[in-house]
Design a protein around this motif. Sequence first.
Motif, short mmCIF file in Angstrom:
data_model
loop_
_atom_site.label_atom_id
_atom_site.label_comp_id
_atom_site.label_asym_id
_atom_site.label_seq_id
_atom_site.Cartn_x
_atom_site.Cartn_y
_atom_site.Cartn_z
N SER A 273 0.85 -1.18 0.00
CA SER A 273 0.00 0.00 0.00
C SER A 273 0.88 1.23 0.00
N GLY A 274 0.35 2.32 -0.50
CA GLY A 274 1.08 3.58 -0.51
C GLY A 274 1.69 3.92 -1.85
N ARG A 275 2.06 2.93 -2.64
CA ARG A 275 2.56 3.13 -3.99
C ARG A 275 2.72 1.77 -4.65
N THR A 276 2.95 1.80 -5.94
CA THR A 276 3.21 0.56 -6.67
C THR A 276 4.71 0.47 -6.95
N PHE A 277 5.16 -0.76 -7.19
CA PHE A 277 6.57 -1.02 -7.40
C PHE A 277 6.78 -1.88 -8.63
N SER A 278 7.86 -1.60 -9.35
CA SER A 278 8.24 -2.46 -10.46
C SER A 278 8.99 -3.68 -9.95
N ILE A 279 9.79 -3.48 -8.90
CA ILE A 279 10.63 -4.56 -8.37
C ILE A 279 10.13 -4.97 -6.99
N MET A 280 9.83 -6.25 -6.86
CA MET A 280 9.48 -6.81 -5.55
C MET A 280 10.12 -8.17 -5.42
N GLY A 281 10.38 -8.56 -4.18
CA GLY A 281 11.05 -9.82 -3.96
C GLY A 281 10.74 -10.45 -2.63
N TRP A 282 11.20 -11.68 -2.48
CA TRP A 282 11.08 -12.42 -1.22
C TRP A 282 12.48 -12.80 -0.74
N PHE A 283 12.70 -12.61 0.54
CA PHE A 283 13.92 -13.05 1.21
C PHE A 283 13.50 -13.92 2.39
N ARG A 284 14.44 -14.66 2.94
CA ARG A 284 14.14 -15.47 4.12
C ARG A 284 15.35 -15.50 5.04
N GLN A 285 15.07 -15.72 6.30
CA GLN A 285 16.13 -15.80 7.29
C GLN A 285 15.84 -16.95 8.24
N ALA A 286 16.71 -17.95 8.19
CA ALA A 286 16.61 -19.08 9.09
C ALA A 286 17.34 -18.74 10.39
N PRO A 287 17.02 -19.42 11.49
CA PRO A 287 17.67 -19.13 12.77
C PRO A 287 19.19 -19.24 12.67
N GLY A 288 19.88 -18.21 13.11
CA GLY A 288 21.33 -18.23 13.11
C GLY A 288 21.99 -18.00 11.77
N LYS A 289 21.18 -17.68 10.75
CA LYS A 289 21.73 -17.49 9.42
C LYS A 289 21.44 -16.09 8.91
N ASP A 290 22.16 -15.70 7.85
CA ASP A 290 21.95 -14.40 7.24
C ASP A 290 20.67 -14.38 6.42
#
Length: 127
Positions: A25-42
């Motif tokens: 919400s608030g604006r639209t984006f051309s670039i979007m992505g998903w990241f993840r972080q497991a316990p103890g990891k980057d």
Amino acid sequence: QVQLVESGGGLVQAGDSLRLSCAASGRTFSIMGWFRQAPGKDLEFVAAIITWGGGSTYYTDSVKGRFTISRDISENTLSLQMNSLKPEDTAVYYCAADIATYKSSARLRVPGEYDYWGQGTQVTVSS
């Protein structure tokens, strides 16, 4: 004010599927992505999509063929369909958005390249 709100996480068994959603919400984006972080990891890149120029998608090798990233421009949402889930997919998953129109594949994989982040949703895959 820009907000990204993830939903759809949960506890599943290995081999199951989950679909994560991110409402922007608030604006639209051309670039979007998903990241993840497991316990103890980057923080780790999972997938990204660029809508400018036709909707190019990018994935980290470990999820290729199992995860699919998609956009619904009319609803301003981002989704991640996750199939054949593995215990190693367990992590907090974050939605991210970039105000740029286009970036290279290499830059899309860098968390610092994104301008906005959601609060995260937990995905736990049991063996």
